[in-house]
Enzyme design. Sequence first.
Site, mmCIF file in Angstrom:
data_model
loop_
_atom_site.group_PDB
_atom_site.id
_atom_site.type_symbol
_atom_site.label_atom_id
_atom_site.label_comp_id
_atom_site.label_asym_id
_atom_site.label_seq_id
_atom_site.Cartn_x
_atom_site.Cartn_y
_atom_site.Cartn_z
ATOM 1 N N GLU A 48 -19.835 -6.240 12.220
ATOM 2 C CA GLU A 48 -19.433 -7.623 12.456
ATOM 3 C C GLU A 48 -20.418 -8.588 11.816
ATOM 4 O OE1 GLU A 48 -18.720 -5.517 15.094
ATOM 5 O OE2 GLU A 48 -17.276 -6.485 16.441
ATOM 6 N N ASP A 193 -0.546 -18.075 -2.469
ATOM 7 C CA ASP A 193 -0.490 -16.710 -1.939
ATOM 8 C C ASP A 193 0.014 -15.842 -3.089
ATOM 9 O OD1 ASP A 193 0.195 -14.282 -0.867
ATOM 10 O OD2 ASP A 193 1.136 -15.104 0.940
ATOM 11 N N THR A 220 -2.999 -9.882 -1.002
ATOM 12 C CA THR A 220 -3.252 -8.517 -0.578
ATOM 13 C C THR A 220 -3.927 -7.832 -1.770
ATOM 14 O OG1 THR A 220 -1.019 -7.993 -1.303
ATOM 15 C CG2 THR A 220 -1.354 -8.268 1.057
ATOM 16 N N LYS A 223 -1.029 -4.331 -4.118
ATOM 17 C CA LYS A 223 0.224 -4.410 -4.883
ATOM 18 C C LYS A 223 -0.110 -4.235 -6.366
ATOM 19 C CE LYS A 223 2.649 -7.072 -1.348
ATOM 20 N NZ LYS A 223 1.795 -7.822 -0.432
ATOM 21 N N ARG A 229 -4.829 -0.850 0.874
ATOM 22 C CA ARG A 229 -4.136 -1.877 1.675
ATOM 23 C C ARG A 229 -5.191 -2.799 2.258
ATOM 24 N NH1 ARG A 229 0.707 0.023 1.563
ATOM 25 N NH2 ARG A 229 1.539 -1.887 2.437
HETATM 26 N N1 DSN Z 1 5.850 -6.706 2.573
HETATM 27 C C1 DSN Z 1 5.456 -7.315 1.341
HETATM 28 C C2 DSN Z 1 6.515 -7.220 0.301
HETATM 29 O O1 DSN Z 1 7.129 -6.182 0.212
HETATM 30 O O2 DSN Z 1 6.723 -8.152 -0.460
HETATM 31 C C3 DSN Z 1 5.016 -8.714 1.487
HETATM 32 O O3 DSN Z 1 4.188 -8.832 2.580
#
Ligand code: DSN
Length: 414
Positions: A48, A193, A220, A223, A229
Amino acid sequence: MRDKLIEKLIKGEEKRQAEGLELIPSENYVSEDVLKANGSVFTNKYSEGYPGRRYYGGQDFTDQVERLAIERVCKLFNCKFANVQPHSGAPANLAVYAALLTPGDTVLGMDLSHGGHLTHGHPMTLPAKIYKFVTYKMKNPDTGEIDYEDMRRVALETKPKLIIAGFSAYPRTLNYKKFVEIAREVGAITMADMAHIAGLIAAGALRNPFDDGFDIITSTTHKTLRGPRGGIILTRENEEIAKKIDKAIFPGIQGGPHMHTIAAKAVAFGEAMTPSFKKYAKQVLKNAKAMEEVFRKNKIRMIGGGTDNHLILADVFGSLGVTGKEAQTVLDEVGITLNMNAIAGDTRKPLDPSGIRFGTPAITTRGFREKECKYVAELMIKVLKNKDDKKLKEYIHKEIKKLAKKFPIPKKFV
Ligand code: DSN
């Protein structure tokens, strides 16, 4: 593994991933190094706080890992401050709201049915119960152009504190300059975002919102960025904002950071700096264009009229009379995974909408180029047009398996 049950399930998932083609545009494959860091002993450690300011002892290595991750991600996206602790995209967005807004404040984001994300104000989410979300939309779903005039009108009328550019099902390029112009006019902070397109931005294949003056980027890391993740929050230059965001993540909404994930993020950020990652990102875009071409030739309506990024949103119900759910199911049967998706103005229900969403990040990691992508698009359309033809589906499943075998999921980052 001692736990044979879980071992069997892991093996099953490995096989599923190896033998099928992943077209869900938000999924990808990580390198062996990212996987190794993610499965490392850092999972045993509580830490933390932030580097140099922790509430537990034994932080010699965690501090170095987190500092490296911050340094790399700031270099990658050309910004001064980064928080690499968000567990994923939803907490990253929630932390920005918690840091910068007072309950009742207004936020302007993209309408979910026009491609926006749940965390940008869907009534079922916690942020929507705390803040007031208003939306902007596309002017025309067949071109995908955002209605910036109306967006400005809504902004002038509702005076949002925060304006969000970002999406999970929008295939076109956003005009970041327009967002910044409108935000400056009403005194709002700008947040992009970029979860879906982070890897494409990192590689310079798509425009970086910071270059047009955005204040904050959330994303995120799993992707197009090909990391584990997880989430990140980047602040271009305002230290006051960055400090508020740090406090909102810890102790605001999270406890101990997942240091194994942060180690894996650092590895992925390092990989994303390489020339081969730049090539990868360009190929993702070329491959999406190749699939677009096949869908256009077959007169299948695409929301936005096509794609500028990694994803395509096709109105399969309007064009072929096949619902999104039917399309998802029948393609799954032949080894192609994608997701059903609502389209702008959809008259169908979310659990069986009119559209499908698919993209090229994962198959490009496998080494697919335009030729293979076109072939896959052709096979997809064949299946959709002949969804009850068992023999044809068996043949196509074999073709997909062959392709998957020819392009195995790479273990090493190349
Ligand atoms: N679940 C993601 C997507 O598939 O676009 C976005 O959070």
